[in-house]
Design an enzyme around this catalytic site. Sequence first.
Site, PDB file in Angstrom:
ATOM      1  N   LYS A  17       0.871  -1.185   0.000  1.00 40.43           N
ATOM      2  CA  LYS A  17       0.000   0.000   0.000  1.00 40.43           C
ATOM      3  C   LYS A  17       0.902   1.228   0.000  1.00 40.43           C
ATOM      4  CE  LYS A  17      -0.072   2.107   3.347  1.00 40.43           C
ATOM      5  NZ  LYS A  17       0.111   2.828   4.606  1.00 40.43           N
ATOM      6  N   ALA A 105       6.863  -3.273   9.352  1.00 41.70           N
ATOM      7  CA  ALA A 105       6.856  -1.947  10.012  1.00 41.70           C
ATOM      8  C   ALA A 105       7.546  -0.914   9.131  1.00 41.70           C
ATOM      9  CB  ALA A 105       7.532  -2.020  11.386  1.00 41.70           C
ATOM     10  N   GLY A 107       5.738   1.220   6.578  1.00 40.25           N
ATOM     11  CA  GLY A 107       4.933   2.275   5.951  1.00 40.25           C
ATOM     12  C   GLY A 107       4.262   1.878   4.655  1.00 40.25           C
ATOM     13  N   ILE A 108       4.317   0.588   4.311  1.00 35.73           N
ATOM     14  CA  ILE A 108       3.656   0.151   3.079  1.00 35.73           C
ATOM     15  C   ILE A 108       2.552  -0.871   3.378  1.00 35.73           C
ATOM     16  CG2 ILE A 108       5.529   0.781   1.518  1.00 35.73           C
ATOM     17  CD1 ILE A 108       6.505  -2.084   1.536  1.00 35.73           C
ATOM     18  N   GLY A 109       2.105  -0.862   4.624  1.00 35.70           N
ATOM     19  CA  GLY A 109       0.893  -1.602   4.988  1.00 35.70           C
ATOM     20  C   GLY A 109       0.995  -3.104   4.852  1.00 35.70           C
ATOM     21  N   GLY A 111       1.340  -5.700   6.872  1.00 33.34           N
ATOM     22  CA  GLY A 111       0.462  -6.483   7.752  1.00 33.34           C
ATOM     23  C   GLY A 111      -1.004  -6.282   7.386  1.00 33.34           C
ATOM     24  N   ALA A 113      -2.150  -5.403   4.392  1.00 30.20           N
ATOM     25  CA  ALA A 113      -2.378  -6.043   3.091  1.00 30.20           C
ATOM     26  C   ALA A 113      -2.538  -7.550   3.261  1.00 30.20           C
ATOM     27  CB  ALA A 113      -1.215  -5.731   2.150  1.00 30.20           C
ATOM     28  N   ASP A 145      -5.656   0.585   8.011  1.00 30.35           N
ATOM     29  CA  ASP A 145      -5.351   0.453   6.579  1.00 30.35           C
ATOM     30  C   ASP A 145      -5.986  -0.783   5.945  1.00 30.35           C
ATOM     31  OD1 ASP A 145      -3.823   2.726   6.210  1.00 30.35           O
ATOM     32  OD2 ASP A 145      -1.925   1.724   6.666  1.00 30.35           O
TER      33      ASP A 145
HETATM   34  O1  C5P Z   1      -4.697   0.796  12.881  1.00 29.70           O
HETATM   35  P1  C5P Z   1      -3.254   0.434  12.959  1.00 29.70           P
HETATM   36  O2  C5P Z   1      -3.007  -0.731  13.869  1.00 29.70           O
HETATM   37  O3  C5P Z   1      -2.613   0.306  11.631  1.00 29.70           O
HETATM   38  O4  C5P Z   1      -2.536   1.692  13.648  1.00 29.70           O
HETATM   39  C1  C5P Z   1      -1.372   1.626  14.410  1.00 29.70           C
HETATM   40  C2  C5P Z   1      -1.350   2.813  15.361  1.00 29.70           C
HETATM   41  O5  C5P Z   1      -1.201   4.033  14.613  1.00 29.70           O
HETATM   42  C3  C5P Z   1      -2.614   3.018  16.160  1.00 29.70           C
HETATM   43  O6  C5P Z   1      -2.585   2.282  17.346  1.00 29.70           O
HETATM   44  C4  C5P Z   1      -2.613   4.499  16.428  1.00 29.70           C
HETATM   45  O7  C5P Z   1      -1.746   4.780  17.515  1.00 29.70           O
HETATM   46  C5  C5P Z   1      -1.968   5.057  15.189  1.00 29.70           C
HETATM   47  N1  C5P Z   1      -2.961   5.536  14.207  1.00 29.70           N
HETATM   48  C6  C5P Z   1      -3.532   6.794  14.354  1.00 29.70           C
HETATM   49  N2  C5P Z   1      -4.444   7.240  13.432  1.00 29.70           N
HETATM   50  C7  C5P Z   1      -4.764   6.477  12.365  1.00 29.70           C
HETATM   51  C8  C5P Z   1      -4.181   5.213  12.181  1.00 29.70           C
HETATM   52  C9  C5P Z   1      -3.284   4.765  13.127  1.00 29.70           C
HETATM   53  O8  C5P Z   1      -3.241   7.524  15.315  1.00 29.70           O
HETATM   54  N3  C5P Z   1      -5.650   6.951  11.466  1.00 29.70           N
END
Ligand code: C5P
Length: 291
Positions: A17, A105, A107-109, A111, A113, A145
């Site tokens: 992503k 970890a 930045g390309i999503g 996990g 994806a 994501d």
């Molecule tokens: O949702 P995901 O697990 O990918 O997000 C990881 C962390 O990034 C969240 O726990 C949150 O701290 C932060 N986050 C956020 N705002 C978003 C997406 C993620 O603050 N829109």
Amino acid sequence: MQHDETGGALSEAARAKINLALHVTGRRGDGYHLLDSLVVFPDIADRLSLEPATVSELRLEGPFASMLEGPAQENLVLKAIHRFAETSGTSPDVRLTLEKNLPVASGIGGGSADAAAALRLMERFTRRSLPRQQRLHLALALGADVPVCLLQKPARMSGIGDLLTPAPAMPPAGIVLVNPMEAVSTPAVFKTMTKRDNPPLPNLPEDFPDLAGLCGYLEQTRNDMQAAAEALCPAIADVIATLSALPDVLFARMSGSGATCFALCAPGKESGIAEAVASRHPDWWIASGRL
Ligand code: C5P
């Protein structure tokens, strides 16, 4: 066993992503950030396959399998399978094989994806699909994501990742992804940011006539997480500087919360760019493909 068109186990590509632009426009009461992002999915991917089994099981393969922390049971892919089974009243007993080609970890999503690919595989395997809202809710509960990765098509993503509108089709373009092999924590980058109420994306055109049109649009946009990510991981600035110095690179920026950066180029130029970066930085992860 159900077979796919090629006669093997069911299989799905979990494409990277890429946030071509990522504006952070606010923060909700619960701490989640409001985003406005143009997201695309080049042909650079993990691969997930599914076979029937008597217990649910995940096997990890590929160059980044060992980078996945924690027991396989805690992997988002198995969480996705179990949530889907609970919600749809089906069995989670499948054997999944994840070929982990994308850095973790980064930045390309990756996990997200993978989790989205698991949901698509379960839908195909069980021949069940959830009602639209329930499907979105399940995906969002796995990660912000995951909904956009379920779609795996160019999209404008807003809200916290839950509001998706189709974006114009991408013009023919090459893309190179470069990661300096340093993991960056998304919550840490969000925490380091000093300004969270930035303007949204400029209106998207009806379509991008060509790559110059796409790059022209991107020049008016930002990745609002890039400065904070560079403060935590200075190698990101080196990646951007290396890519920007190459004559065939038309546009370079960080994706998501980093550290992976992308470069856009005319189709056909991506391998040469990848080779040029690899010769200068043999320790970096580099992948090339088409937008
Ligand atoms: O949702 P995901 O697990 O990918 O997000 C990881 C962390 O990034 C969240 O726990 C949150 O701290 C932060 N986050 C956020 N705002 C978003 C997406 C993620 O603050 N829109």
